[in-house]
Design a protein around this motif. Structure first.
Motif, PDB file in Angstrom:
ATOM      1  N   GLN A 234       0.684  -1.271  -0.049  1.00 37.19           N
ATOM      2  CA  GLN A 234       0.080   0.007   0.082  1.00 37.19           C
ATOM      3  C   GLN A 234       0.960   1.311   0.145  1.00 37.19           C
ATOM      4  O   GLN A 234       0.522   2.147  -0.702  1.00 37.19           O
ATOM      5  CB  GLN A 234      -0.983   0.013   1.304  1.00 37.19           C
TER       6      GLN A 234
ATOM      7  N   TYR B 284      -6.225   1.802  -2.964  1.00 39.22           N
ATOM      8  CA  TYR B 284      -7.611   1.419  -3.091  1.00 39.22           C
ATOM      9  C   TYR B 284      -8.031   1.617  -4.066  1.00 39.22           C
ATOM     10  O   TYR B 284      -7.240   2.115  -5.121  1.00 39.22           O
ATOM     11  CB  TYR B 284      -8.447   2.232  -2.006  1.00 39.22           C
TER      12      TYR B 284
ATOM     13  N   GLN C 255     -13.578   0.904  -4.097  1.00 41.27           N
ATOM     14  CA  GLN C 255     -13.294   1.297  -2.558  1.00 41.27           C
ATOM     15  C   GLN C 255     -12.680  -0.227  -2.100  1.00 41.27           C
ATOM     16  O   GLN C 255     -12.917  -0.386  -0.904  1.00 41.27           O
ATOM     17  CB  GLN C 255     -14.290   1.660  -1.685  1.00 41.27           C
TER      18      GLN C 255
ATOM     19  N   GLN D  63      -9.594  -2.612  -1.096  1.00 40.48           N
ATOM     20  CA  GLN D  63      -7.752  -2.588  -0.876  1.00 40.48           C
ATOM     21  C   GLN D  63      -7.500  -3.414  -2.023  1.00 40.48           C
ATOM     22  O   GLN D  63      -7.786  -4.535  -2.148  1.00 40.48           O
ATOM     23  CB  GLN D  63      -7.410  -3.160   0.453  1.00 40.48           C
TER      24      GLN D  63
END
Length: 199
Positions: free
Chosen positions: A10, A75, A141, A143
């Motif tokens: 991320q 995301y 939305q 991940q």
DNA sequence: AGTGGGATCTGT
DNA sequence: CAGATCCCACTA
């Protein structure tokens, strides 16, 4: 030596969209369906959208539609347009910064080869790639991580080497289909790819 | 409550 | 270049 395939973490996406966008070219988008089937494609065309950008869906303020763009990088942001198509974005930058990278084209993997011209055009455009990979707003939305319906894997060593040797090259130019922000050079594509949306 | 435009694609 | 076709942000 062969390195293990893993999802990009991320924190890699927590940068301005204009920095993430060119780095996404050559990475692999992975779509995993509920029955476990997997389709992969190399990202060959992207556009960056960000704050201070009149073409950005998040330019004015946060609304239900653009809420995903204000999430932290890493995301998905999927929206529906023209009554027929979905478009997939990768959200970038810190939470609260409305920005994302639109995935405009993929070169689909095919087993077994060869990759035909027709296969090259299957995901040649933001609407076409979502149609081909069954991406709709149920995937908004989420991940981007291993085991999810979508994730992204880094450039292969082979791709990095080809860039260094200048056997492959990126082209930076203006974005497509906009009525505002038309002069910002925030579109990137892989030179010579047969899967670019508008050749 | 009504409406206009939209980060598209296809066929003419 | 027109048409398909729907969601939503904006105006009132």
């Amino acid at each position: 030596m062969k390195t293990k395939n893993t999802a990009i973490e991320q924190s890699w996406f927590v940068r301005p969209s204009t920095a993430v966008a060119p780095d996404l070219i050559g990475c692999t988008l992975v779509r995993q369906f509920s029955d476990g089937e997997i389709k992969r494609g190399t990202i060959v065309e992207v556009e960056a959208y960000g704050p201070e950008d009149p073409a950005c869906h998040a330019y004015r303020k946060q609304t239900p539609r653009n809420a995903a763009m204000f999430m932290a990088g890493g995301y998905s942001y999927v929206y529906f347009i023209y009554g027929m198509y979905h478009c997939l974005n990768i959200v970038t930058d810190r939470a609260g910064v409305g920005s994302a990278v639109l995935i405009r084209a993929l070169e689909m993997e095919n087993n077994p080869p060869p990759i035909t011209k027709a296969i090259q055009r299957l995901a040649a455009g933001p609407g076409k790639l979502c149609r081909h990979l069954n991406i709709d707003r149920t995937l908004n939305q989420i991940q981007l991580d291993l085991g999810q319906p979508l994730w992204i894997e880094p450039r292969s060593q082979q791709f990095k080497t080809a860039l260094e040797n200048q056997n492959k090259a990126l082209v930076q130019t203006t974005r497509i289909g906009l009525s505002q922000g038309i002069d910002l050079p925030w579109r990137w594509y892989l030179k010579g790819s047969g899967a670019i949306s508008k050749l």
